[in-house]
Design a protein around this motif. Structure first.
Motif, PDB file in Angstrom:
ATOM      1  N   GLN A  19       2.771  13.979  -5.491  1.00  0.00           N
ATOM      2  CA  GLN A  19       2.681  13.571  -4.103  1.00  0.00           C
ATOM      3  C   GLN A  19       1.225  13.554  -3.630  1.00  0.00           C
ATOM      4  N   GLU A  20       0.466  14.555  -4.035  1.00  0.00           N
ATOM      5  CA  GLU A  20      -0.924  14.645  -3.611  1.00  0.00           C
ATOM      6  C   GLU A  20      -1.757  13.502  -4.168  1.00  0.00           C
ATOM      7  N   LYS A  21      -1.294  12.919  -5.284  1.00  0.00           N
ATOM      8  CA  LYS A  21      -2.049  11.843  -5.912  1.00  0.00           C
ATOM      9  C   LYS A  21      -1.894  10.517  -5.183  1.00  0.00           C
ATOM     10  N   VAL A  22      -0.932  10.418  -4.278  1.00  0.00           N
ATOM     11  CA  VAL A  22      -0.749   9.180  -3.534  1.00  0.00           C
ATOM     12  C   VAL A  22      -1.938   8.982  -2.587  1.00  0.00           C
ATOM     13  N   ASN A  23      -2.642   7.899  -2.765  1.00  0.00           N
ATOM     14  CA  ASN A  23      -3.772   7.560  -1.893  1.00  0.00           C
ATOM     15  C   ASN A  23      -3.246   6.613  -0.816  1.00  0.00           C
ATOM     16  N   TYR A  24      -2.972   7.158   0.356  1.00  0.00           N
ATOM     17  CA  TYR A  24      -2.317   6.368   1.392  1.00  0.00           C
ATOM     18  C   TYR A  24      -3.221   5.292   1.976  1.00  0.00           C
ATOM     19  N   GLN A  25      -4.520   5.495   1.932  1.00  0.00           N
ATOM     20  CA  GLN A  25      -5.422   4.433   2.361  1.00  0.00           C
ATOM     21  C   GLN A  25      -5.277   3.217   1.456  1.00  0.00           C
ATOM     22  N   LEU A  31      -0.626  -2.918   0.680  1.00  0.00           N
ATOM     23  CA  LEU A  31       0.464  -3.439   1.500  1.00  0.00           C
ATOM     24  C   LEU A  31       0.031  -4.689   2.243  1.00  0.00           C
ATOM     25  N   LEU A  32      -1.076  -4.600   2.954  1.00  0.00           N
ATOM     26  CA  LEU A  32      -1.533  -5.733   3.749  1.00  0.00           C
ATOM     27  C   LEU A  32      -2.008  -6.882   2.870  1.00  0.00           C
ATOM     28  N   GLU A  42       7.558  -4.286  -0.822  1.00  0.00           N
ATOM     29  CA  GLU A  42       8.589  -3.270  -0.615  1.00  0.00           C
ATOM     30  C   GLU A  42       8.200  -1.911  -1.196  1.00  0.00           C
ATOM     31  N   LYS A  43       7.492  -1.916  -2.328  1.00  0.00           N
ATOM     32  CA  LYS A  43       7.091  -0.660  -2.953  1.00  0.00           C
ATOM     33  C   LYS A  43       6.200   0.149  -2.018  1.00  0.00           C
ATOM     34  N   ILE A  47       6.828   3.876  -0.191  1.00  0.00           N
ATOM     35  CA  ILE A  47       5.885   4.991  -0.338  1.00  0.00           C
ATOM     36  C   ILE A  47       5.526   5.556   1.033  1.00  0.00           C
ATOM     37  N   LEU A  48       5.272   4.676   1.985  1.00  0.00           N
ATOM     38  CA  LEU A  48       4.924   5.112   3.336  1.00  0.00           C
ATOM     39  C   LEU A  48       6.097   5.823   4.008  1.00  0.00           C
ATOM     40  N   GLU A  49       7.304   5.377   3.740  1.00  0.00           N
ATOM     41  CA  GLU A  49       8.490   6.012   4.324  1.00  0.00           C
ATOM     42  C   GLU A  49       8.632   7.459   3.862  1.00  0.00           C
ATOM     43  N   LYS A  50       8.148   7.752   2.648  1.00  0.00           N
ATOM     44  CA  LYS A  50       8.266   9.096   2.088  1.00  0.00           C
ATOM     45  C   LYS A  50       7.063   9.982   2.420  1.00  0.00           C
TER      46      LYS A  50
END
Length: 255
Positions: A19-25, A31-32, A42-43, A47-50
């Motif tokens: 989870q910590e490895k997810v780079n939300y930026q 996404l954009l 969709e992927k 990820i953002l939903e979680k």
């Protein structure tokens, strides 16, 4: 039994680490960009939903990081929502205020993102002079420390008069916002040399406190070389609310 315990803790540790490895930026950027390129997104939505509040708080500690992420999120979901259900735009008040974006353990509205997070809990209908009191914990934890007026020339709400959509990154955000500000204001502003009157975008009126009032807006127009001299008067053009999706722009590759 020991083997079971070790296996259990290994599984838990691995889950937390992943989870910590997810780079939300990066997720927001991909996404954009996928939306712009007409690819599947969709992927990234899942990820953002979680994502959790703690994760976003940990990853976005500066205003630069927060703005880059949330502008991408806002612009992406505007395109998603209105491309799937364009009739939502018939009632714009409900469209912006209804909760529809699942992220950080909450379901957010576009108003939550724009006025709550990016504009530091400013009241939507006060020209930016009033703050909305008693905000939720998640908003207070995620919102910026200071309002950057340039975000008004980066957010795209789906209307024809809106600024173009671009993908923002925290590393080059200052240059990117300056570029988009100048380009957009050049397109939206006229200047009468005889009366020294500038006519510019209505955004400067709706959120005038963000710009330092009319005087501050006039100063911005001069500092960004949109007009040859600081205007004595400032008027605002009508905003075209015609639905217009797909208004994308590629940013220069700044050094």
């Amino acid at each position: 039994m020991k083997l079971f315990i070790y296996t259990f803790f290994f599984f838990i540790s691995s889950s937390v680490f992943s989870q910590e490895k997810v780079n939300y930026q990066k997720v927001s950027e991909v996404l954009l960009q996928n939306i712009i390129d007409g690819k599947s997104y969709e992927k990234q939505v899942k990820i953002l939903e979680k994502s959790t509040l703690n994760e976003l708080i940990h990853q976005f500690s500066t205003d630069t990081q927060k703005i880059a992420f949330w502008v991408n999120i806002y612009n992406a979901f505007i395109q998603i929502s209105l491309s799937e259900k364009p009739d939502l735009y018939k009632n714009r008040g409900s469209f912006f205020s209804d909760e529809r974006i699942k992220i950080a353990g909450e379901i957010l509205s576009f108003d939550d993102i724009e006025h709550g997070i990016i504009r530091k809990s400013r009241c939507k209908l006060s020209w930016g002079y009033l703050r909305t009191p008693f905000r939720a914990k998640w908003e207070r934890k995620l919102r910026v420390d200071d309002i950057d007026w340039r975000i008004h020339f980066a957010l795209n709400c789906g209307a024809k008069s809106c600024p173009p959509v671009a993908v923002y990154s925290p590393e080059k955000l200052n240059q990117q916002l300056d570029f988009m500000t100048k380009e957009y204001l050049k397109e939206q502003t006229t200047f009468n040399k005889e009366t020294k009157t500038a006519t510019s975008v209505a955004l400067m009126s709706w959120f005038r406190a963000d710009f330092g009032g009319k005087s501050g807006a006039c100063k911005i127009l001069k500092e960004y070389n949109i007009v040859p001299k600081k205007p004595k008067k400032l008027k605002f053009a009508n905003y075209d609310w015609t639905l217009s999706l797909g208004n994308y722009r590629t940013l220069p590759k700044f050094n």
